[in-house]
Every structure is written in C-alpha cells, then in structure tokens.
Write a protein that holds these residues in place. Structure first.
Motif, PDB file in Angstrom:
ATOM      1  N   VAL A  76       0.727  -1.395   0.174  1.00 29.48           N
ATOM      2  CA  VAL A  76      -0.006   0.090  -0.094  1.00 29.48           C
ATOM      3  C   VAL A  76       0.814   1.181   0.029  1.00 29.48           C
ATOM      4  CG1 VAL A  76      -1.794   1.360   1.373  1.00 29.48           C
ATOM      5  CG2 VAL A  76      -2.067  -1.079   1.149  1.00 29.48           C
ATOM      6  N   ALA A  77       1.996   1.226   0.814  1.00 26.36           N
ATOM      7  CA  ALA A  77       2.732   2.466   0.939  1.00 26.36           C
ATOM      8  C   ALA A  77       3.440   2.796  -0.367  1.00 26.36           C
ATOM      9  CB  ALA A  77       3.999   2.014   1.751  1.00 26.36           C
ATOM     10  N   ILE A  78       3.671   1.823  -1.400  1.00 30.18           N
ATOM     11  CA  ILE A  78       4.391   2.159  -2.699  1.00 30.18           C
ATOM     12  C   ILE A  78       3.589   3.116  -3.179  1.00 30.18           C
ATOM     13  CG2 ILE A  78       5.095   1.189  -4.891  1.00 30.18           C
ATOM     14  CD1 ILE A  78       6.088  -1.416  -2.986  1.00 30.18           C
ATOM     15  N   GLY A  79       2.185   2.698  -3.316  1.00 26.82           N
ATOM     16  CA  GLY A  79       1.266   3.504  -3.930  1.00 26.82           C
ATOM     17  C   GLY A  79       1.042   5.062  -3.395  1.00 26.82           C
ATOM     18  N   PHE A  80       1.099   4.878  -1.863  1.00 25.66           N
ATOM     19  CA  PHE A  80       0.884   6.274  -1.227  1.00 25.66           C
ATOM     20  C   PHE A  80       2.065   7.087  -1.464  1.00 25.66           C
ATOM     21  CE2 PHE A  80      -2.000   4.501   2.725  1.00 25.66           C
ATOM     22  CZ  PHE A  80      -3.138   4.739   1.876  1.00 25.66           C
ATOM     23  N   ARG A  81       3.177   6.704  -1.425  1.00 25.24           N
ATOM     24  CA  ARG A  81       4.463   7.640  -1.871  1.00 25.24           C
ATOM     25  C   ARG A  81       4.228   8.202  -3.208  1.00 25.24           C
ATOM     26  NH1 ARG A  81       8.759   6.761   1.644  1.00 25.24           N
ATOM     27  NH2 ARG A  81       9.530   8.763   0.775  1.00 25.24           N
ATOM     28  N   MET A  82       3.468   7.590  -4.084  1.00 26.27           N
ATOM     29  CA  MET A  82       3.254   8.481  -5.263  1.00 26.27           C
ATOM     30  C   MET A  82       1.699   8.954  -5.533  1.00 26.27           C
ATOM     31  SD  MET A  82       3.965   6.870  -9.037  1.00 26.27           S
ATOM     32  CE  MET A  82       3.412   7.544 -10.395  1.00 26.27           C
ATOM     33  N   ASN A  83       0.994   9.076  -4.281  1.00 27.21           N
ATOM     34  CA  ASN A  83      -0.305   9.574  -4.051  1.00 27.21           C
ATOM     35  C   ASN A  83      -1.253   8.778  -5.085  1.00 27.21           C
ATOM     36  OD1 ASN A  83      -1.957  11.676  -3.139  1.00 27.21           O
ATOM     37  ND2 ASN A  83      -1.778  12.841  -5.021  1.00 27.21           N
ATOM     38  N   LEU A  84      -1.006   7.492  -5.102  1.00 27.70           N
ATOM     39  CA  LEU A  84      -1.856   6.487  -5.651  1.00 27.70           C
ATOM     40  C   LEU A  84      -2.522   5.720  -4.368  1.00 27.70           C
ATOM     41  CD1 LEU A  84       0.192   5.123  -8.505  1.00 27.70           C
ATOM     42  CD2 LEU A  84      -1.778   6.372  -8.722  1.00 27.70           C
ATOM     43  N   PHE A  85      -3.819   5.406  -4.574  1.00 26.47           N
ATOM     44  CA  PHE A  85      -4.516   4.626  -3.682  1.00 26.47           C
ATOM     45  C   PHE A  85      -4.918   3.176  -4.024  1.00 26.47           C
ATOM     46  CE2 PHE A  85      -5.199   8.956  -2.445  1.00 26.47           C
ATOM     47  CZ  PHE A  85      -4.874   9.011  -1.240  1.00 26.47           C
ATOM     48  N   ASN A  86      -3.977   2.365  -3.755  1.00 24.46           N
ATOM     49  CA  ASN A  86      -4.095   1.025  -4.226  1.00 24.46           C
ATOM     50  C   ASN A  86      -4.871   0.099  -3.327  1.00 24.46           C
ATOM     51  OD1 ASN A  86      -4.154  -1.659  -5.397  1.00 24.46           O
ATOM     52  ND2 ASN A  86      -1.890  -2.115  -4.769  1.00 24.46           N
ATOM     53  N   ILE A  87      -6.249   0.343  -3.292  1.00 25.08           N
ATOM     54  CA  ILE A  87      -7.289  -0.495  -2.380  1.00 25.08           C
ATOM     55  C   ILE A  87      -7.438  -1.839  -2.945  1.00 25.08           C
ATOM     56  CG2 ILE A  87      -9.540   0.033  -1.329  1.00 25.08           C
ATOM     57  CD1 ILE A  87      -7.814   2.383  -1.283  1.00 25.08           C
ATOM     58  N   ALA A 287      -0.059   0.876   6.966  1.00 20.93           N
ATOM     59  CA  ALA A 287       0.823   1.874   6.356  1.00 20.93           C
ATOM     60  C   ALA A 287       0.401   3.622   6.698  1.00 20.93           C
ATOM     61  CB  ALA A 287       0.384   1.717   4.763  1.00 20.93           C
ATOM     62  N   LEU A 288      -1.061   3.682   7.140  1.00 16.43           N
ATOM     63  CA  LEU A 288      -1.163   4.901   7.652  1.00 16.43           C
ATOM     64  C   LEU A 288      -0.581   5.132   9.019  1.00 16.43           C
ATOM     65  CD1 LEU A 288      -4.663   5.291   6.612  1.00 16.43           C
ATOM     66  CD2 LEU A 288      -2.982   6.592   5.778  1.00 16.43           C
ATOM     67  N   LEU A 289      -0.653   3.974   9.960  1.00 15.27           N
ATOM     68  CA  LEU A 289      -0.102   4.161  11.250  1.00 15.27           C
ATOM     69  C   LEU A 289       1.491   4.257  11.322  1.00 15.27           C
ATOM     70  CD1 LEU A 289      -1.196   3.909  14.161  1.00 15.27           C
ATOM     71  CD2 LEU A 289      -0.911   1.441  14.007  1.00 15.27           C
ATOM     72  N   GLY A 290       2.101   3.665  10.257  1.00 15.21           N
ATOM     73  CA  GLY A 290       3.623   3.727  10.301  1.00 15.21           C
ATOM     74  C   GLY A 290       4.172   4.814   9.399  1.00 15.21           C
ATOM     75  N   ARG A 291       3.040   5.561   8.856  1.00  9.83           N
ATOM     76  CA  ARG A 291       3.545   6.693   8.162  1.00  9.83           C
ATOM     77  C   ARG A 291       4.545   6.549   6.887  1.00  9.83           C
ATOM     78  NH1 ARG A 291       0.527  10.781   9.090  1.00  9.83           N
ATOM     79  NH2 ARG A 291       2.112  12.276   8.445  1.00  9.83           N
ATOM     80  N   ASN A 292       4.091   5.611   6.262  1.00 12.46           N
ATOM     81  CA  ASN A 292       4.898   4.701   5.237  1.00 12.46           C
ATOM     82  C   ASN A 292       6.384   4.645   5.220  1.00 12.46           C
ATOM     83  OD1 ASN A 292       2.478   4.765   3.563  1.00 12.46           O
ATOM     84  ND2 ASN A 292       2.549   7.141   3.273  1.00 12.46           N
ATOM     85  N   HIS A 293       6.878   4.395   6.546  1.00  8.82           N
ATOM     86  CA  HIS A 293       8.126   4.517   6.640  1.00  8.82           C
ATOM     87  C   HIS A 293       8.387   2.654   6.950  1.00  8.82           C
ATOM     88  CE1 HIS A 293      12.058   4.520   8.784  1.00  8.82           C
ATOM     89  NE2 HIS A 293      12.028   5.717   8.191  1.00  8.82           N
ATOM     90  N   ILE A 337      -4.046  12.171  13.279  1.00 10.62           N
ATOM     91  CA  ILE A 337      -4.247  13.712  13.808  1.00 10.62           C
ATOM     92  C   ILE A 337      -3.086  14.030  14.408  1.00 10.62           C
ATOM     93  CG2 ILE A 337      -5.795  14.898  15.408  1.00 10.62           C
ATOM     94  CD1 ILE A 337      -8.025  12.968  14.823  1.00 10.62           C
ATOM     95  N   ALA A 338      -2.398  13.508  14.887  1.00  8.29           N
ATOM     96  CA  ALA A 338      -1.212  13.905  16.004  1.00  8.29           C
ATOM     97  C   ALA A 338      -0.221  14.445  14.960  1.00  8.29           C
ATOM     98  CB  ALA A 338      -0.717  12.796  16.947  1.00  8.29           C
ATOM     99  N   TYR A 339       0.188  13.673  13.908  1.00  6.43           N
ATOM    100  CA  TYR A 339       1.167  14.018  13.105  1.00  6.43           C
ATOM    101  C   TYR A 339       0.715  15.206  12.424  1.00  6.43           C
ATOM    102  CZ  TYR A 339       4.601  10.362  13.222  1.00  6.43           C
ATOM    103  OH  TYR A 339       5.569   9.530  13.605  1.00  6.43           O
ATOM    104  N   GLU A 340      -0.425  15.581  12.075  1.00  9.09           N
ATOM    105  CA  GLU A 340      -1.074  16.761  11.324  1.00  9.09           C
ATOM    106  C   GLU A 340      -0.847  17.894  12.097  1.00  9.09           C
ATOM    107  OE1 GLU A 340      -2.167  19.093   8.415  1.00  9.09           O
ATOM    108  OE2 GLU A 340      -1.486  17.292   8.291  1.00  9.09           O
TER     109      GLU A 340
END
Length: 379
Positions: A76-87, A287-293, A337-340
C-alpha cells in the motif's frame, strides 16, 4: 544558512518525537474512556493485555501475524508515496496466492527451485493484477480507487470459479482447496519455544530493506516521490508520469503478491476456502499508522498483532468483543491527527524562524549600507 539548517533539523526531531508521544497519550486516554463507558476497568484491561502479550507463545503469534500485515502495508505504501491509492491489495494477494498454490501443488521440483518459483509466480500474478489498474488510469483516466475495488470483487469471483473439484481444486471433506504443496517445497521455520517463527519473516525483512533503499536512495525512488508531490513539476523535469504510474502499480502488486506467502508456505500449504482474507485492507491502516516508513510500518504491524492477540484474552476476562476494534480505530485516528497537528506547529515555528532570520539579515544589511555611506561622505 547553517543556523537555519540546525533549526530545521531540530524541528524535524521535534516532529519525529512529539507526534508519536501525542498520539500515544491521546490513544491511551480515549481508549480508557471507551472501556470505562462499557462499565469495565480500563487499567485492568491494559494490565491483562500487557501480561498476556508478554508470554512467549503470544510473542511468536504476534510476529507471525505481523508478517503478512507488514507486506500488505509495504504494498500500500508504495502507492501512497506516489499519491496512488491501491485499495486492491486484498484481491491482488488472494489471486496471487491461489495461482502460486496451483503451481506449487502441481510440481515436484527440488525445494531450492520450487520455492523461488512459487514466490515468483505470486509476485508476477500480483503485479499483473495491479497493473490493470495502472494501465486503465494512464490510458483511460479511470481512478485507481474504483478499478482496484472492482478488481477485488473480480478476484474473489475468479478464485471461486476455479476453486472447484472439476477445475483446479480437490475436495477435502466439506472444503475445497488446491493440491497440497510437497513438503520439500515448504519454507523453513525458525525454531523457538514453544512455537516456531515463520521463516517468511526474512522475506518481509528483505522487502523492508528494498523499500527503504529503492524509494529513498535511488533515482527511481526520487522520481516516484516527485510525481507524488507534483505531477506537473515532475513532468517538466523530464519524468514520464504515465510510466511511473504503471511501474508503481506493478511494484505495489508484486509486493502484494507476497502477502499470502507466510500462510501458504509456512502454515496451510494450499489455498482453500478458509484462506485468510481482509489482510489487504488492514495493510492500509498499518501503512497510515507507520507513516509509510519501513520501521514505522513494522512497529505498527507488531502493534496490530499485539492488539488482536490480547483482544482474545480480554474476551475471556469479560470485556466486550468490539473493544479491540475500537482501540485499533482510535490509534490510527490519533496517529493521523497527531502528526498533522505537530506538522502544522513545526511549520509555523519554521516560518517564524525564517522571518526572524531574514529580518536580522535585512537589519545587518541596512547598517552596513549606512556605514558605507558615512565612510564615503567623510572621504
């Protein structure tokens, strides 16, 4: 300039430490409120979770559970890093595991050949299934969210069609499954007490290292992230956006194809009607919880496994079954929310520091000009 870099470095450290701390405190408080609202003691619940999760068998269970979660999050994160949402990771790993199981059950090669072949088949099928969404997006402008969701449904129907006795499956009691993979073609186990850890944890580790290196240390990774930030800017710098979209979906699908390997090669050794589903959707939350790291996702996967494992014990203690699901949702929301919040605080701080630095420089420049003017007049 050096002072600005140092301050920005401090801001980055502040964001890295403050956001997780804020999320942890907020999640603890909100979870306590929810548990207390059910009429139970939240502190006893946390004690039960920590005590049960610290047992050796629970730790092994958590690690084994975290392996497919981590692989799913990486896909999922690979897509997220490119602003793609691989659902569609859920459909991609299921169809990949199914055909990999069919190939693995049909062959009797030496394990050193058959295991890599099964893994390569899974990655190829996952990549092709995800690549459909990438091609449709670049050629027809179809949103990858829509296509991947639809492909999830198609994947389930395709597996259901072939998972019958007269096609690619065999009947075992009331269940249908693919032919069992030979014992020589099964992945090794890491001996631990009382249960072994799946050897496929090494696959997850390799994927994590590859994710970190390719996306953070290569030109391809830079181009991928650049397209995610601004397609127009990336295109102006010579990056082919269409090629990057298709390539990213192929890579995401290839990693998604590995999600079913821990179950297939270390546990079930075939694909049946009881093969686990829903792991792809859990990967989105992780992926959201780990911030794509890569490290963040590993910790998030372990945390998710910890909550699921200890949630079983909470039920025996009389707590509501839905408590764990609520806690998982609270944690994800608190992290996002905390990261934002911290990001905005750090941004405002940096803006003030830049303004102060520029003002100081302007003042110093004005004084220098005035000094030069006086020196010229006296001359």
């Amino acid at each position: 300039m050096k002072g600005l870099k140092e301050k920005f470095g401090a801001g980055a450290v502040l964001q890295a430490l403050a956001a997780p701390a804020l999320a942890l405190v907020a999640a603890f408080v909100l979870s306590s409120v929810v548990i207390a609202a059910t009429g139970e003691d939240p502190f006893h619940a946390f004690y039960v979770m920590l005590d049960f999760g610290s047992k050796s068998d629970s730790q092994v269970w958590i690690i084994n559970k975290a392996i497919p979660y981590y692989l799913s999050a990486a896909a999922v994160a690979i897509g997220f890093r490119m602003n793609l949402f691989n659902i569609g990771v859920d459909g991609q790993y299921r169809v990949a595991a199914f055909f990999a199981a069919v190939v693995g059950g049909a062959l009797t090669l030496p394990g050193v050949l058959q295991i890599p072949l099964i893994i390569l088949v899974a990655m190829a099928v996952g990549a092709l299934w995800a690549g459909i969404a990438g091609v449709l997006k670049t050629t027809r402008g179809v949103s990858e969210v829509i296509t991947t969701i639809m492909l999830n449904s198609i994947a389930g129907s395709l597996i259901g069609y072939f998972l019958s006795e007269d096609k690619l499956a065999v009947k075992d009691g009331n269940l249908f499954h693919t032919p069992t993979i030979p014992e020589a073609a099964r992945f090794f186990l890491i001996p631990t007490d009382p249960d072994p850890i799946y050897g496929t944890v090494l696959i997850a580790a390799v994927i994590g290292l590859a994710y970190w290196f390719v996306l953070g240390r290569t030109r391809f990774g830079f181009d991928l992230r650049a397209v995610g930030r601004s397609e127009s800017a990336a295109s102006a710098s010579g990056v082919s956006v269409r090629r990057m979209v298709v390539t990213s979906m192929l890579l995401s699908g290839a990693v998604a194809g590995l999600v079913g390997m821990p179950t297939l090669l270390n546990k079930s050794f075939n694909y049946g009607t009881d093969f686990p589903t829903g792991v792809g959707f859990t990967g989105i939350a992780i992926a959201l919880l780990g911030r794509n790291h890569p490290i963040g996702m590993a910790l998030a996967a372990l945390l998710w496994g910890f909550l699921e494992r200890t949630g079983i014990q909470l039920e025996f203690e009389g707590y509501k079954q839905e408590i764990v699901g609520v806690m998982q949702g609270i944690i994800v929301l608190c992290v996002v929310i905390a990261y934002e919040i911290v990001r905005r605080v750090v941004l405002r701080r940096q803006q003030r520091e830049v303004g102060a630095e520029l003002s100081a420089r302007a003042g110093a420049g004005a004084e220098q000009d005035e000094t030069e003017q006086k020196a010229g007049a006296s001359a």
